[in-house]
Design an enzyme around this catalytic site. Structure first.
Site, short mmCIF file in Angstrom:
data_model
loop_
_atom_site.label_atom_id
_atom_site.label_comp_id
_atom_site.label_asym_id
_atom_site.label_seq_id
_atom_site.Cartn_x
_atom_site.Cartn_y
_atom_site.Cartn_z
N LYS A 119 0.83 -1.22 0.00
CA LYS A 119 0.00 0.00 0.00
C LYS A 119 0.85 1.26 0.00
CE LYS A 119 -3.69 -2.20 2.67
NZ LYS A 119 -4.30 -2.31 4.00
N GLU B 39 -5.80 7.67 8.05
CA GLU B 39 -6.13 8.08 6.69
C GLU B 39 -7.35 8.99 6.74
OE1 GLU B 39 -5.69 5.20 3.17
OE2 GLU B 39 -7.85 5.27 3.50
N ARG C 148 -5.02 -7.11 -11.96
CA ARG C 148 -5.67 -8.32 -12.46
C ARG C 148 -6.92 -7.93 -13.22
NH1 ARG C 148 -9.87 -7.61 -8.86
NH2 ARG C 148 -9.24 -7.08 -6.75
#
Lengths: 73, 464
Positions: B124, B210, B303
């Protein structure tokens, strides 16, 4: 002080036990985290109280309705 | 398609997945003239993806850790079946860089981005740094705080991030170990309890802070990179309607988003893909402030995504086919941004085996009946189960995706509602009635979507 049974609402595998017997828990504090259908789903304290016993083992399968823990509330 | 159209280097593809995505990947593989190999657990021996594959290999017991997640067994299945390429689908090993490296080291073609890209975006903090370096706005956040760090240091970091904020477990995911804090007085208790929970659940008590966006939308951009510094974006998808941090409805274009913001977000995503020399399909996720319109990088998924059919319906592209052609050494179209021309509006809903009225808890059982509408040019159903199949607690609760397309958003909504009313499921509880209510809700029709949509309209959506 009444004793209550905390039951699982789902079938899943017991991933982690995150509370210890003797611990004082707030309402909705997680006791056990189950793994079911790729989700981690906590089984939480239905009300505030003291955790007496965790009735499942990490890695075992837990059926819907099974008693996961006992608490004094 | 004839053998002459087959991508040069490939002839047999192993699909390291199950369910609808395994079926969907095999469909494109077959259209390109490739033969297909399925892998399956004991629980899946009779499942649809095994039935449609040309070859099938049993790889272990029901538990995913001993079958679909077991790199050695999947790799041995690929080698034993003479496959020359591996497509991971989504989930399971799709974002496992070690598996991608093992596939390549075995001399097979990995149908996905480079292991380096998977590593970079899987971390991250590194992902945020790379996004920032590529000029992509990121959400204000703090460093990690291990248990025992002085709380005044955390307080200073919180002031810099700004309230309201989230205390998040660094090793966490899926919403476990996440606490919202609205004011400084509540910070210390939230940090300590999150550290304690993270330590017990993940073996790592570190947390970080955050910025919390109160009314947030989740908007993501599909990108496709050619591995050489070129990349195109295939426009955005709004995935704001979520429950339990999982998506329920996805659509494109994102309703009501200012065109200049949308363009800036799509261009930022493409820039990130170019900067990484990204290879293949990827998705850059953003959180968008529903009120102000500012957007911030969340993460990049390296993906194919569950909701990729939304993009396919609008663009007419086949993303899996593009992945396979690129993996085979070709340069698939569209090569330039001007060649990407989306038409109309597409909406996807996910049919889950679950009980919406009981907190969306997953449901298990055997599908006694499962009727789906017939596909058309404007209606697609991606599905990996059929009547008689058992839905077990071992795997994902999603049993089908229904995608409707129309010239306008209104037309797509009407077509989707019609399709949902034609679905019949018996034997397993699902969110079918809930989906009809979401799509038919006046606020959804008005495009007023945000991540709190289901909570906001709970009474109407979950009424008995």
């Amino acid at each position: 002080m009444p004793i209550i049974e905390v039951t699982s609402e789902i079938t899943g595998n017991v991933w982690k036990i995150v509370a210890r017997p003797g611990e004082r828990l707030e309402e909705e504090a997680p006791i056990v985290i189950l793994e079911s259908m790729k989700m981690e789903i906590p089984v939480t304290a239905p009300e505030a109280g003291v955790l007496l016993e965790v009735c499942v083992l990490e890695g075992s399968t837990c059926s819907e309705g099974a008693v996961v823990a006992r608490m004094e509330v | 398609m004839t053998g002459a159209d087959r991508p040069g280097r490939l002839s047999r593809l192993l699909v390291a997945n199950r369910g609808e995505i395994a079926c969907r990947v095999m469909r494109s593989a077959r259209a390109l003239g490739l033969s297909t190999v399925a892998v399956h657990s004991e629980a899946d021996a009779g499942s649809m993806h095994v039935a449609i594959a040309d070859h099938a290999v049993a790889i272990g017991p029901a538990a995913a850790a001993q079958s679909y997640l077991d790199m050695d067994r999947v790799l041995a299945a690929a080698q034993g079946s003479q496959a020359d390429a591996v497509h991971p689908g989504y989930g399971f090993l799709a974002e496992n860089a070690a598996f991608a490296r093992a596939v390549e080291a075995a001399g097979l073609v990995w149908v996905g981005p480079s292991p380096q890209s998977i590593d970079d975006m899987g971390d991250k903090e590194r992902a945020r740094a790379l996004a920032r370096a590529a000029g992509v706005p990121v959400l204000p956040g703090s460093d990690r705080f291990a248990p025992g760090v002085p709380l005044d240091a955390v307080g200073a970091a919180a002031e810099a991030v700004g309230y309201p904020l989230l205390v998040k477990a660094a090793a966490g995911g899926g919403g476990i170990g996440m606490r919202r804090v609205d004011e400084p007085a509540a910070l210390a208790a939230a940090v300590e309890s999150t550290q304690a929970l993270a330590q017990r659940a993940f073996g790592d008590g570190a947390v970080y802070l955050e910025r919390y966006v109160a009314r947030a939308r989740h908007v993501e951009v599909q990108v496709f990179g050619f591995g050489d510094g070129r990349a195109v974006h295939l426009h955005e998808r709004d995935c704001s309607v979520q429950r339990r941090f999982q998506k329920v409805v996805e659509e494109s274009p994102a309703p009501g988003l200012a065109i200049d913001r949308r363009d800036a977000m799509c261009e930022a995503a493409a820039a990130l893909a170019r900067a990484q020399h990204y290879r293949g399909a990827g998705t850059v996720e953003f959180v968008v402030d529903a009120d102000g319109g500012e957007f911030y990088f969340l993460e990049m998924n390296t993906r194919i995504q569950v909701e990729h059919p939304v993009t396919e319906m609008n663009t007419g592209l086949d993303l899996v086919s593009m992945q396979l052609r690129l993996a085979a050494g070709e340069s698939p179209a569209p090569a330039r941004q001007v060649d990407v021309r989306p038409q109309g509006h597409a909406i996807e809903v996910r049919l889950y085996a679950e009980r919406p009225a009981r907190g969306f808890l997953p449901a298990t059982g055997t599908l006694a009946r499962f009727d789906l509408p017939a596909p058309t040019d404007d209606l697609r159903v991606d599905c990996g189960v059929r009547a008689g199949d058992a839905i077990t607690h071992w795997y994902d609760p999603m049993i089908a995706k229904v995608i409707a397309h129309g010239a306008t958003r209104e037309a797509a909504i009407d077509r989707l509602l019609e399709a949902l009313s034609a679905i019949v499921v018996e034997g397993v509880e699902t969110n079918l009635a809930f989906l009809r209510r979401v799509i038919g809700h006046p606020a959804f029709r008005a495009g007023a979507v945000h991540t709190g949509f289901i909570d906001e309209h709970r009474a109407a959506l979950l009424a008995p």
